[in-house]
Each structure stands twice: as C-alpha cells, then as structure tokens.
Motif scaffolding. Structure first.
Motif, PDB file in Angstrom:
ATOM      1  N   LEU A 295      32.712  44.544  50.445  1.00 19.50           N
ATOM      2  CA  LEU A 295      31.752  44.925  49.405  1.00 19.50           C
ATOM      3  C   LEU A 295      31.676  46.444  49.267  1.00 19.50           C
ATOM      4  CD1 LEU A 295      28.925  42.367  50.245  1.00 19.50           C
ATOM      5  CD2 LEU A 295      30.180  42.476  48.093  1.00 19.50           C
ATOM      6  N   LEU A 296      31.662  47.133  50.399  1.00 12.97           N
ATOM      7  CA  LEU A 296      31.602  48.586  50.351  1.00 12.97           C
ATOM      8  C   LEU A 296      32.891  49.184  49.794  1.00 12.97           C
ATOM      9  CD1 LEU A 296      29.729  49.313  53.683  1.00 12.97           C
ATOM     10  CD2 LEU A 296      28.945  49.928  51.398  1.00 12.97           C
ATOM     11  N   GLN A 297      34.031  48.597  50.129  1.00 16.11           N
ATOM     12  CA  GLN A 297      35.284  49.078  49.555  1.00 16.11           C
ATOM     13  C   GLN A 297      35.324  48.842  48.058  1.00 16.11           C
ATOM     14  OE1 GLN A 297      37.843  47.160  52.778  1.00 16.11           O
ATOM     15  NE2 GLN A 297      38.977  49.063  52.456  1.00 16.11           N
ATOM     16  N   ASP A 298      34.745  47.747  47.604  1.00 15.52           N
ATOM     17  CA  ASP A 298      34.630  47.508  46.159  1.00 15.52           C
ATOM     18  C   ASP A 298      33.810  48.614  45.491  1.00 15.52           C
ATOM     19  OD1 ASP A 298      36.067  45.203  46.479  1.00 15.52           O
ATOM     20  OD2 ASP A 298      34.347  43.844  46.303  1.00 15.52           O
ATOM     21  N   ALA A 299      32.842  49.162  46.242  1.00 15.23           N
ATOM     22  CA  ALA A 299      31.979  50.217  45.707  1.00 15.23           C
ATOM     23  C   ALA A 299      32.611  51.599  45.819  1.00 15.23           C
ATOM     24  CB  ALA A 299      30.633  50.205  46.436  1.00 15.23           C
ATOM     25  N   GLY A 300      33.779  51.698  46.472  1.00 13.02           N
ATOM     26  CA  GLY A 300      34.474  52.976  46.532  1.00 13.02           C
ATOM     27  C   GLY A 300      34.630  53.580  47.908  1.00 13.02           C
ATOM     28  N   PHE A 301      34.069  52.951  48.947  1.00 16.04           N
ATOM     29  CA  PHE A 301      34.255  53.450  50.308  1.00 16.04           C
ATOM     30  C   PHE A 301      35.700  53.207  50.755  1.00 16.04           C
ATOM     31  CE2 PHE A 301      29.758  53.254  49.944  1.00 16.04           C
ATOM     32  CZ  PHE A 301      29.223  54.122  50.873  1.00 16.04           C
ATOM     33  N   GLN A 302      36.200  54.106  51.608  1.00 18.90           N
ATOM     34  CA  GLN A 302      37.589  54.045  52.024  1.00 18.90           C
ATOM     35  C   GLN A 302      37.708  53.673  53.502  1.00 18.90           C
ATOM     36  OE1 GLN A 302      40.239  54.572  49.811  1.00 18.90           O
ATOM     37  NE2 GLN A 302      38.550  54.527  48.321  1.00 18.90           N
ATOM     38  N   LEU A 303      38.768  52.929  53.825  1.00 14.84           N
ATOM     39  CA  LEU A 303      39.031  52.577  55.210  1.00 14.84           C
ATOM     40  C   LEU A 303      39.347  53.844  56.002  1.00 14.84           C
ATOM     41  CD1 LEU A 303      39.379  50.053  57.081  1.00 14.84           C
ATOM     42  CD2 LEU A 303      41.837  50.253  56.624  1.00 14.84           C
ATOM     43  N   VAL A 304      38.745  53.976  57.188  1.00 16.82           N
ATOM     44  CA  VAL A 304      38.949  55.154  58.029  1.00 16.82           C
ATOM     45  C   VAL A 304      40.111  54.903  58.984  1.00 16.82           C
ATOM     46  CG1 VAL A 304      37.913  56.664  59.775  1.00 16.82           C
ATOM     47  CG2 VAL A 304      36.508  55.783  57.901  1.00 16.82           C
ATOM     48  N   THR A 305      41.077  55.832  58.965  1.00 19.61           N
ATOM     49  CA  THR A 305      42.195  55.755  59.909  1.00 19.61           C
ATOM     50  C   THR A 305      42.186  56.925  60.876  1.00 19.61           C
ATOM     51  OG1 THR A 305      43.642  56.897  58.333  1.00 19.61           O
ATOM     52  CG2 THR A 305      43.639  54.489  58.278  1.00 19.61           C
TER      53      THR A 305
ATOM     54  N   MET B 226      28.809  58.933  55.577  1.00 12.75           N
ATOM     55  CA  MET B 226      28.312  57.594  55.874  1.00 12.75           C
ATOM     56  C   MET B 226      29.461  56.727  56.355  1.00 12.75           C
ATOM     57  SD  MET B 226      26.488  54.714  53.477  1.00 12.75           S
ATOM     58  CE  MET B 226      26.990  53.007  53.738  1.00 12.75           C
ATOM     59  N   TYR B 227      29.308  56.184  57.564  1.00  8.25           N
ATOM     60  CA  TYR B 227      30.244  55.206  58.117  1.00  8.25           C
ATOM     61  C   TYR B 227      29.581  53.833  58.078  1.00  8.25           C
ATOM     62  CZ  TYR B 227      32.551  59.325  60.140  1.00  8.25           C
ATOM     63  OH  TYR B 227      33.167  60.539  60.324  1.00  8.25           O
ATOM     64  N   ALA B 228      30.370  52.809  57.845  1.00  9.24           N
ATOM     65  CA  ALA B 228      29.851  51.445  57.881  1.00  9.24           C
ATOM     66  C   ALA B 228      30.786  50.579  58.711  1.00  9.24           C
ATOM     67  CB  ALA B 228      29.716  50.876  56.475  1.00  9.24           C
ATOM     68  N   VAL B 229      30.196  49.722  59.535  1.00  7.92           N
ATOM     69  CA  VAL B 229      30.957  48.849  60.420  1.00  7.92           C
ATOM     70  C   VAL B 229      30.359  47.449  60.370  1.00  7.92           C
ATOM     71  CG1 VAL B 229      31.576  50.743  61.958  1.00  7.92           C
ATOM     72  CG2 VAL B 229      29.512  49.405  62.430  1.00  7.92           C
ATOM     73  N   PRO B 230      31.121  46.422  60.729  1.00  8.46           N
ATOM     74  CA  PRO B 230      30.571  45.065  60.767  1.00  8.46           C
ATOM     75  C   PRO B 230      29.575  44.898  61.913  1.00  8.46           C
ATOM     76  CG  PRO B 230      32.988  45.055  60.711  1.00  8.46           C
ATOM     77  CD  PRO B 230      32.554  46.452  61.025  1.00  8.46           C
ATOM     78  N   ALA B 231      28.833  43.829  61.860  1.00  9.86           N
ATOM     79  CA  ALA B 231      27.828  43.534  62.886  1.00  9.86           C
ATOM     80  C   ALA B 231      28.462  43.484  64.271  1.00  9.86           C
ATOM     81  CB  ALA B 231      27.147  42.201  62.572  1.00  9.86           C
ATOM     82  N   GLY B 232      27.809  44.152  65.236  1.00 15.97           N
ATOM     83  CA  GLY B 232      28.242  44.114  66.614  1.00 15.97           C
ATOM     84  C   GLY B 232      29.381  45.047  66.968  1.00 15.97           C
TER      85      GLY B 232
ATOM     86  N   ALA C 212      36.248  51.296  66.896  1.00 14.75           N
ATOM     87  CA  ALA C 212      36.180  50.520  65.659  1.00 14.75           C
ATOM     88  C   ALA C 212      37.263  50.954  64.671  1.00 14.75           C
ATOM     89  CB  ALA C 212      34.791  50.667  65.034  1.00 14.75           C
ATOM     90  N   VAL C 213      37.547  52.264  64.614  1.00 14.17           N
ATOM     91  CA  VAL C 213      38.615  52.765  63.742  1.00 14.17           C
ATOM     92  C   VAL C 213      39.957  52.180  64.174  1.00 14.17           C
ATOM     93  CG1 VAL C 213      39.936  54.828  63.134  1.00 14.17           C
ATOM     94  CG2 VAL C 213      37.438  54.875  63.042  1.00 14.17           C
ATOM     95  N   ALA C 214      40.201  52.134  65.471  1.00  9.87           N
ATOM     96  CA  ALA C 214      41.460  51.587  65.989  1.00  9.87           C
ATOM     97  C   ALA C 214      41.636  50.125  65.591  1.00  9.87           C
ATOM     98  CB  ALA C 214      41.510  51.737  67.511  1.00  9.87           C
ATOM     99  N   LEU C 215      40.527  49.421  65.409  1.00  6.73           N
ATOM    100  CA  LEU C 215      40.567  48.011  65.008  1.00  6.73           C
ATOM    101  C   LEU C 215      40.566  47.843  63.488  1.00  6.73           C
ATOM    102  CD1 LEU C 215      37.992  46.586  67.589  1.00  6.73           C
ATOM    103  CD2 LEU C 215      40.485  46.277  67.623  1.00  6.73           C
ATOM    104  N   GLY C 216      40.523  48.961  62.747  1.00  2.00           N
ATOM    105  CA  GLY C 216      40.488  48.886  61.288  1.00  2.00           C
ATOM    106  C   GLY C 216      39.181  48.358  60.754  1.00  2.00           C
TER     107      GLY C 216
END
Length: 291
Positions: free
Chosen positions: A180-190, A251-257, A275-279
C-alpha cells in the motif's frame, strides 16, 4: 483592509461562506498573530496566512499560521484537548494546536483504521504493545530517532503496525502494508545510508517541538492526516534540530513485528538494517511542516 488569508474549501464548509468572506475582508481576522505551527509572529496584511480550524465534539477554534508552515485545513481534535486550547485563547489570539486520533492507511478505503501510539527519541514505550487479534484494526506504532545516513544523523520516523494491514475487502489476513505504501510512492530501501527521495504531497507536522501528524495528499486537494497523534508528542531537541536543519524527516515503514521495541537509537538502526537485508523496509523523505 483585505488580508492575505487562505481559507480552504474544507474550512469554508465548516464556518460557512459568510464567515469566510468576512475573514477574507478583514472583519474577524487579526492583523498580527502567533503562528499556530512555529509559534513565531505573523502578519496577515504582509504575508500569506493559513486559517486552521480545530474542531472538537462541541467546540471549534479558529487559528492562524504562516502559509509556509502549514496549509489551511480542518483538524479534528478531542474535546478535552480543545478545552485547553480555548483556555489559552484568553491569553493569546490563537489556540493550542492538537492532533486527532483517526489516522488512515495510505490507500483509499484500506481495511484497518489504525490509531496512533508513538515513541520518541528512540524509546518506543507504548508502541507495539501487543499484536492485534483477528478481526481487530491494526495500530500504527511510531518511533522517533536519529538514523545515520553515512556520517549524518537524520530525523526519522519508523512506522510499524501491530498486525497485518490489508486492502479493502481482504479478509485473508495477508499483510499488504508495504504494498500500500509503495502504491503511494514509498520506495523499497536497499541501503540505509542513502537518503530516500522526497515524496510529493506528503509532510510531517511538528509544532512547538511536538509531533502532531503525518500528512498525505487529499483527494480534493490540500492535505489530510495519514497518521495523527492522540496527543501532540514531544520530540527530543536533537531530533527537532536535525529535522529543522534539513527541512525534512525520513519515514521508514516495516511490517508488524519486524523492528519492535528498541531502547536505543543504535539498536533501532541495527533492527532496521536487519529488516533492509530482508527487503522489508520502504521509505521516503517527507518535508517538515512547522518546527
């Protein structure tokens, strides 16, 4: 004399056309005011000024702000918070800003209706207390801290829900928060050392040294709350200075847990690196609104 006021459509709809026209004509607007965002003096005769309407269950307070700080908007607040603002009006011309408790996920109609809990300065007390039970809305936990991009500390927010966040109609329990956040324009962090691109239309509202909200573009124009604090949340002086110097917040966003409770900023960074290493991290740089 006419003022350099901006009265948004949503403010106009709340106060009515007649009152809005009187404000624009100078009848009920002060020449000078204290900006409800940055708390410095403003002059509605000399500089663009936003009208900000704080609305409770029974009370409404009209405040004024530099247009460069925040746009004209309606901000729903808890009635008890607004009562405190009304008391302050007897001592100044504007009310104390407060934020509402009805955030939305970053896609129209997305399933959960998260409410805000937050932690500041790398101390996520109260954030992510328990996973959400099946059928319950996820709560968005917010952690503030300085995250190094190379050698420079950037004011950052880490957003983590208490449970899966799905699209409208999704009853499978599949977590689509990052999608949902990527749909809004957020980018995956590598690479955590790289500052993410700025996301147009989004911003972080900080007023009087407190975090109020994360704003996203509204469908009808202007801004609306994506996440808003139940009560304005105090940030550390180092965080505020870093945000002010760069005029933006990461702003960083990650899944629950994924990140969880971290007592220090170095541990917060380590959790983000894992979390970045796990994509499992998306991010964006959001302009700072206020100080």
């Amino acid at each position: 004399m006419p003022r350099m006021l901006d009265v948004s459509d949503e403010v106009r709809s709340e106060i009515g056309d007649d009152e809005a026209d009187r404000l624009l004509g100078g009848a009920h607007a002060p020449d000078s005011y204290e900006c409800t965002s940055c708390r410095t003096p403003g002059d509605s005769l000399q500089e663009p000024t936003s009208t900000v309407l704080f609305v409770g269950e029974e009370t409404a307070v009209l405040a004024f702000a530099h247009a460069r700080c925040i746009p004209s908007q309606v901000v729903p607040v808890a009635e008890e918070q607004l009562v405190g603002a009304v008391r302050s009006i007897s001592q100044s011309q504007v009310g104390t800003p407060a934020a509402a408790s009805a955030p939305a996920v970053p896609s129209p109609g997305a399933a959960p209706e998260p409410t805000g809990s937050a932690a500041l300065g790398g101390r996520p007390d109260g954030a992510l207390e328990q996973p959400s039970a099946p059928g319950q809305a996820a709560i968005l936990g917010i952690t503030c801290g300085l995250v190094l991009h190379g050698e420079t500390g950037h004011a950052s927010l880490v957003v983590e829900p208490t449970g899966p966040v799905g699209r409208p109609g999704n009853t499978s329990g599949t977590d689509e928060f990052l999608d949902l956040l990527q749909d809004a324009g957020f980018q995956l962090v590598t690479d955590l050392n790289k500052t993410p691109d700025q996301l147009p239309g989004w911003s972080v509202l900080v007023a009087m040294g407190k975090l109020h909200a994360i704003l996203q573009p509204a469908a009808a124009g202007g801004s609306t709350g994506w996440w808003q604090a139940h009560q304005p949340l105090q940030v550390t002086e180092a965080w505020r200075i870093a945000a002010s110097q760069m005029a933006q917040v990461t702003m960083y966003a990650v899944p629950a847990g994924m990140v969880g409770r971290q007592p220090r900023e170095d541990l917060l960074r380590q959790a983000l690196e894992r979390a970045v290493a796990l994509g499992q991290v998306v991010a964006a740089s959001l302009p700072l609104a206020g100080t």
